[in-house]
Design a protein around this motif. Structure first.
Motif, PDB file in Angstrom:
ATOM      1  N   ALA A  35      -5.527 118.825 -26.737  1.00 41.40           N
ATOM      2  CA  ALA A  35      -4.720 117.714 -27.238  1.00 41.40           C
ATOM      3  C   ALA A  35      -5.578 116.497 -27.564  1.00 41.40           C
ATOM      4  N   LEU A  36      -6.715 116.399 -26.943  1.00 42.28           N
ATOM      5  CA  LEU A  36      -7.616 115.280 -27.233  1.00 42.28           C
ATOM      6  C   LEU A  36      -8.017 115.282 -28.704  1.00 42.28           C
ATOM      7  N   VAL A  37      -8.214 116.470 -29.267  1.00 44.28           N
ATOM      8  CA  VAL A  37      -8.625 116.589 -30.659  1.00 44.28           C
ATOM      9  C   VAL A  37      -7.424 116.705 -31.597  1.00 44.28           C
ATOM     10  N   LEU A  38      -6.405 117.447 -31.173  1.00 47.10           N
ATOM     11  CA  LEU A  38      -5.309 117.791 -32.073  1.00 47.10           C
ATOM     12  C   LEU A  38      -4.116 116.846 -32.035  1.00 47.10           C
ATOM     13  N   SER A  39      -4.041 115.981 -31.052  1.00 43.00           N
ATOM     14  CA  SER A  39      -2.804 115.225 -30.869  1.00 43.00           C
ATOM     15  C   SER A  39      -3.054 113.756 -30.556  1.00 43.00           C
ATOM     16  N   GLY A  93       1.743 116.149 -37.075  1.00 38.37           N
ATOM     17  CA  GLY A  93       2.210 115.846 -35.722  1.00 38.37           C
ATOM     18  C   GLY A  93       2.869 117.021 -35.025  1.00 38.37           C
ATOM     19  N   ILE A  94       3.077 118.134 -35.743  1.00 40.67           N
ATOM     20  CA  ILE A  94       3.713 119.304 -35.134  1.00 40.67           C
ATOM     21  C   ILE A  94       2.909 119.859 -33.959  1.00 40.67           C
ATOM     22  N   PRO A  95       1.577 119.962 -34.045  1.00 38.40           N
ATOM     23  CA  PRO A  95       0.835 120.447 -32.862  1.00 38.40           C
ATOM     24  C   PRO A  95       1.050 119.559 -31.633  1.00 38.40           C
ATOM     25  N   SER A  96       1.234 118.273 -31.857  1.00 33.65           N
ATOM     26  CA  SER A  96       1.490 117.373 -30.729  1.00 33.65           C
ATOM     27  C   SER A  96       2.770 117.748 -30.012  1.00 33.65           C
ATOM     28  N   VAL A  97       3.816 117.963 -30.771  1.00 30.58           N
ATOM     29  CA  VAL A  97       5.109 118.311 -30.183  1.00 30.58           C
ATOM     30  C   VAL A  97       5.021 119.667 -29.493  1.00 30.58           C
ATOM     31  N   LEU A  98       4.386 120.637 -30.142  1.00 25.45           N
ATOM     32  CA  LEU A  98       4.274 121.971 -29.549  1.00 25.45           C
ATOM     33  C   LEU A  98       3.451 121.959 -28.262  1.00 25.45           C
ATOM     34  N   MET A  99       2.327 121.258 -28.284  1.00 26.68           N
ATOM     35  CA  MET A  99       1.504 121.188 -27.065  1.00 26.68           C
ATOM     36  C   MET A  99       2.242 120.467 -25.956  1.00 26.68           C
ATOM     37  N   GLY A 100       2.970 119.432 -26.299  1.00 23.62           N
ATOM     38  CA  GLY A 100       3.751 118.728 -25.285  1.00 23.62           C
ATOM     39  C   GLY A 100       4.819 119.614 -24.670  1.00 23.62           C
ATOM     40  N   ILE A 101       5.517 120.382 -25.494  1.00 23.79           N
ATOM     41  CA  ILE A 101       6.557 121.278 -24.974  1.00 23.79           C
ATOM     42  C   ILE A 101       5.951 122.354 -24.088  1.00 23.79           C
ATOM     43  N   VAL A 102       4.811 122.911 -24.508  1.00 20.47           N
ATOM     44  CA  VAL A 102       4.159 123.950 -23.694  1.00 20.47           C
ATOM     45  C   VAL A 102       3.703 123.372 -22.353  1.00 20.47           C
ATOM     46  N   MET A 103       3.187 122.148 -22.345  1.00 19.09           N
ATOM     47  CA  MET A 103       2.763 121.537 -21.080  1.00 19.09           C
ATOM     48  C   MET A 103       3.958 121.278 -20.163  1.00 19.09           C
ATOM     49  N   ILE A 104       5.081 120.877 -20.733  1.00 17.23           N
ATOM     50  CA  ILE A 104       6.284 120.681 -19.919  1.00 17.23           C
ATOM     51  C   ILE A 104       6.728 122.007 -19.319  1.00 17.23           C
ATOM     52  N   LEU A 151       4.793 115.026 -17.052  1.00 21.18           N
ATOM     53  CA  LEU A 151       4.583 113.674 -17.592  1.00 21.18           C
ATOM     54  C   LEU A 151       3.614 113.684 -18.764  1.00 21.18           C
ATOM     55  N   ALA A 152       2.530 114.459 -18.645  1.00 18.39           N
ATOM     56  CA  ALA A 152       1.552 114.542 -19.733  1.00 18.39           C
ATOM     57  C   ALA A 152       2.184 115.152 -20.973  1.00 18.39           C
ATOM     58  N   GLY A 153       2.935 116.238 -20.788  1.00 16.19           N
ATOM     59  CA  GLY A 153       3.594 116.870 -21.923  1.00 16.19           C
ATOM     60  C   GLY A 153       4.608 115.944 -22.575  1.00 16.19           C
ATOM     61  N   SER A 154       5.345 115.208 -21.767  1.00 19.70           N
ATOM     62  CA  SER A 154       6.326 114.258 -22.319  1.00 19.70           C
ATOM     63  C   SER A 154       5.626 113.164 -23.111  1.00 19.70           C
ATOM     64  N   TRP A 155       4.528 112.667 -22.582  1.00 20.23           N
ATOM     65  CA  TRP A 155       3.800 111.591 -23.254  1.00 20.23           C
ATOM     66  C   TRP A 155       3.235 112.079 -24.584  1.00 20.23           C
ATOM     67  N   ILE A 156       2.643 113.266 -24.597  1.00 21.12           N
ATOM     68  CA  ILE A 156       2.067 113.804 -25.824  1.00 21.12           C
ATOM     69  C   ILE A 156       3.167 114.144 -26.831  1.00 21.12           C
ATOM     70  N   CYS A 157       4.303 114.594 -26.336  1.00 24.78           N
ATOM     71  CA  CYS A 157       5.420 114.995 -27.194  1.00 24.78           C
ATOM     72  C   CYS A 157       6.113 113.780 -27.833  1.00 24.78           C
ATOM     73  N   VAL A 158       6.175 112.673 -27.150  1.00 24.53           N
ATOM     74  CA  VAL A 158       6.899 111.499 -27.634  1.00 24.53           C
ATOM     75  C   VAL A 158       6.078 110.702 -28.644  1.00 24.53           C
ATOM     76  N   LEU A 159       4.775 110.742 -28.551  1.00 21.66           N
ATOM     77  CA  LEU A 159       3.945 109.911 -29.425  1.00 21.66           C
ATOM     78  C   LEU A 159       4.130 110.181 -30.919  1.00 21.66           C
ATOM     79  N   PRO A 160       4.328 111.423 -31.386  1.00 18.78           N
ATOM     80  CA  PRO A 160       4.546 111.589 -32.828  1.00 18.78           C
ATOM     81  C   PRO A 160       5.834 110.937 -33.319  1.00 18.78           C
ATOM     82  N   LEU A 161       6.717 110.575 -32.427  1.00 16.31           N
ATOM     83  CA  LEU A 161       7.969 109.928 -32.819  1.00 16.31           C
ATOM     84  C   LEU A 161       7.847 108.402 -32.846  1.00 16.31           C
ATOM     85  N   ALA A 162       6.671 107.881 -32.527  1.00 14.02           N
ATOM     86  CA  ALA A 162       6.450 106.435 -32.493  1.00 14.02           C
ATOM     87  C   ALA A 162       6.371 105.871 -33.923  1.00 14.02           C
TER      88      ALA A 162
END
Length: 159
Positions: free
Chosen positions: A87-91, A49-60, A26-37
């Protein structure tokens, strides 16, 4: 049929860190979806926003690893917690703190989960009363302790 399917699901769910993996996914999905908002919601977009997507995918992936490879749960839990903190700093403030909090909770649950060990049972039919203690002789002390219960966890977790 339905009852056996439900029991199989419960057995599968209890044999692995299910809730930790779920929170990590859930955390990875939430972090991954936000750059698409939309732009009005985002703090970082585009290449930033690329680090956001990458961190979200890695968390998933780490959450799924905890589900499908429970012996790797400790590493997955630590990495999930570290990525959620980064992710707090990068995403986008870690998914506006929601993704970071879910990731830290999921990582902690994955790291803390231990497999269920079978309980050792005593003799059947003993009630522990004074009469049963008089009826059966006390066990003689053995010089060699019994071997430990076999455990399916390769990291050596004890019950």
């Amino acid at each position: 049929m339905l009852l056996s399917l439900r029991r199989r699901w419960q057995r599968w769910r209890r044999s692995r860190p299910f809730w930790g993996g779920l929170f990590a996914v859930l955390a990875g999905s939430w972090i991954c979806v936000l750059p698409l908002a939309p732009l009005k919601i985002m703090l970082q977009q585009g290449v930033a926003g690329i680090p956001s997507v990458l961190m979200g995918i890695v968390m998933i992936v780490l959450g799924l690893t905890a589900w499908f490879s429970p012996p790797q749960r400790s590493l997955a839990g630590v990495l999930t917690t570290l990525i959620a903190t980064a992710a707090l700093v990068l995403s986008n403030l870690g998914g506006f703190l929601i993704g970071t909090l879910l990731g830290i909770l999921g990582g902690g649950l994955m790291f803390a989960w231990q497999p269920h060990a079978d309980r050792r049972t005593g003799k059947a039919g003993t009630t522990g009363t004074a009469e049963s203690a008089k009826a059966s002789p006390p066990p003689s002390p053995s010089p060699v302790p019994p071997p430990p219960t076999p455990h399916h966890d390769p990291q050596g977790a004890q019950p």
